[in-house]
Design a protein around this motif. Structure first.
Motif, PDB file in Angstrom:
ATOM      1  N   TYR A  31       0.837  -1.206   0.000  1.00  0.00           N
ATOM      2  CA  TYR A  31       0.000   0.000   0.000  1.00  0.00           C
ATOM      3  C   TYR A  31       0.872   1.257   0.000  1.00  0.00           C
ATOM      4  CZ  TYR A  31      -4.438  -2.447   0.819  1.00  0.00           C
ATOM      5  OH  TYR A  31      -5.562  -3.234   0.685  1.00  0.00           O
ATOM      6  N   GLY A  32       1.962   1.236   0.769  1.00  0.00           N
ATOM      7  CA  GLY A  32       2.867   2.383   0.802  1.00  0.00           C
ATOM      8  C   GLY A  32       3.511   2.630  -0.542  1.00  0.00           C
ATOM      9  N   ALA A  84      -2.359   1.720   4.149  1.00  0.00           N
ATOM     10  CA  ALA A  84      -1.214   1.135   4.854  1.00  0.00           C
ATOM     11  C   ALA A  84      -1.380   1.288   6.363  1.00  0.00           C
ATOM     12  CB  ALA A  84       0.087   1.795   4.392  1.00  0.00           C
ATOM     13  N   ALA A  85      -1.825   2.475   6.784  1.00  0.00           N
ATOM     14  CA  ALA A  85      -2.006   2.729   8.214  1.00  0.00           C
ATOM     15  C   ALA A  85      -3.095   1.848   8.814  1.00  0.00           C
ATOM     16  CB  ALA A  85      -2.339   4.210   8.434  1.00  0.00           C
ATOM     17  N   SER A 130       6.616   3.765   4.450  1.00  0.00           N
ATOM     18  CA  SER A 130       5.427   4.254   3.742  1.00  0.00           C
ATOM     19  C   SER A 130       5.221   5.739   4.003  1.00  0.00           C
ATOM     20  CB  SER A 130       4.189   3.471   4.189  1.00  0.00           C
ATOM     21  OG  SER A 130       4.278   2.120   3.820  1.00  0.00           O
ATOM     22  N   CYS A 131       5.390   6.139   5.265  1.00  0.00           N
ATOM     23  CA  CYS A 131       5.208   7.555   5.614  1.00  0.00           C
ATOM     24  C   CYS A 131       6.262   8.429   4.944  1.00  0.00           C
ATOM     25  CB  CYS A 131       5.272   7.733   7.129  1.00  0.00           C
ATOM     26  SG  CYS A 131       3.853   7.097   8.023  1.00  0.00           S
ATOM     27  N   ILE A 132       7.517   8.000   5.027  1.00  0.00           N
ATOM     28  CA  ILE A 132       8.607   8.805   4.471  1.00  0.00           C
ATOM     29  C   ILE A 132       8.476   8.928   2.962  1.00  0.00           C
ATOM     30  CG2 ILE A 132      11.096   8.861   4.060  1.00  0.00           C
ATOM     31  CD1 ILE A 132      11.454   7.664   6.853  1.00  0.00           C
ATOM     32  N   ASN A 133       8.240   7.796   2.289  1.00  0.00           N
ATOM     33  CA  ASN A 133       8.168   7.805   0.829  1.00  0.00           C
ATOM     34  C   ASN A 133       7.012   8.632   0.297  1.00  0.00           C
ATOM     35  OD1 ASN A 133      10.396   6.164   0.563  1.00  0.00           O
ATOM     36  ND2 ASN A 133       9.220   4.278   0.490  1.00  0.00           N
TER      37      ASN A 133
END
Length: 313
Positions: A10-11, A19-20, A40-43
């Motif tokens: 998902y990320g 994703a979360a 996922s957050c960073i990308n």
């Protein structure tokens, strides 16, 4: 674990909300679970959630030390890239440069690229030239690095240096990879190459693109940044070249062929240029459409005139 894989997938698709939700469903979260969610957050540019970027320099430095000292884990090059990016975002460029020079391992090209990008954003010409030289020494056969350096010189109107880089590329037989974007519509992958007219609906796409440009100019104050075009041609030709970038063709097709309530998702083989970045922000605001562009370095999630990268990439 399947759930970890789904968080990662998902990320990679730019769907951080999915994703979360999947991450929250994992009962026994392990290191892989957290790494997948952080990545996922960073990308996707959700820096605060990832406890990275956005000026959280000291926390980033502490986390790096915890990895090395408490858990005896040797950081990956990706971790070093994150810290360099953190320092670059708050214009602590000299500190970032010293950090890179004193790394325990040989810095990868990605680390130098992150520092070069920060030099471009903060217009640090002197340091940028040092970093550019190191990057070309490290990987002289990579045309992408030459283009990155050339763009840095162009942003400073150093056209003689641009010519030198381009002549070196030509002498070494290196060619810039043409910009190419992909998107899925109706269970079919549509491919767009910069200024190409091979798509069967090409005529409609260019008509729609012309309408978009007119709307952005009239209602959003859009002006093409022709300084980014690294060719000695007339101003009108530079504008045409920018308007023909592959992601713009994909956006035009997305607006033509998808419903108003669906995001437009695009993948691009190169790093998105500053002009296209500004273009995408205006499209997301004036057309009230979410745009998700995955370029060569990261996701850009455009909504209501803003990008998840906060204009630093």
């Amino acid at each position: 674990m399947l759930q970890n894989t789904l968080v990662d997938v998902y990320g990679e698709c730019g769907q951080v909300d999915h994703a979360a939700r999947m991450f929250e469903l994992i009962e026994d979260k392990d290191a892989i679970s957290w790494t997948s969610m952080i990545s996922s957050c960073i990308n996707n540019g959700y820096a605060v959630e990832a406890r990275s970027h956005s000026g959280l320099v000291e926390e980033g430095k502490i986390f790096l030390e915890i990895m090395k000292c408490k858990y005896q884990l040797e950081p990956w090059q990706e971790h070093y890239v994150c810290l360099v990016d953190l320092l670059g975002r708050v214009n602590r460029l000299e500190e970032a440069y010293q950090f890179v020079k004193n790394m325990a391992v040989e810095p990868a090209a990605e680390v130098w690229c992150a520092l070069l990008g920060a030099c471009r954003v903060h217009s640090n010409e002197e340091l940028g030239e040092k970093v550019a030289k190191k990057l070309l020494e490290l990987n002289p056969k990579n045309p992408g690095n030459h283009v990155l350096v050339s763009n840095l010189f162009a942003a400073e109107s150093r056209w003689n240096d641009v010519r030198v880089v381009r002549m070196r590329m030509k002498a070494d037989g290196l060619k810039k990879t043409p910009g190419c974007s992909w998107m899925e519509v109706g269970n079919k992958i549509h491919t767009f190459i910069a200024r190409d007219k091979a798509h069967p609906e090409s005529h409609k796409i260019y008509q729609k693109l012309a309408q978009i440009i007119e709307k952005l100019e009239n209602e959003g104050g859009y002006v093409a940044q022709t300084k980014l075009v690294l060719h000695n041609v007339r101003e009108e030709e530079k504008v045409e070249m920018l308007h023909g970038h592959s992601e713009r063709l994909a956006i035009a097709y997305g607006l033509l062929s998808t419903s108003d309530d669906t995001p437009i998702r695009i993948t691009k083989n190169l790093r998105i240029c500053e002009d296209c970045h500004a273009f995408c922000k205006l499209v997301s605001r004036l057309y009230q459409r979410e745009l998700v562009v995955r370029d060569a370095s990261r996701f850009h999630c455009f909504q209501d005139g803003f990008c998840s990268c906060a204009d630093l990439w």
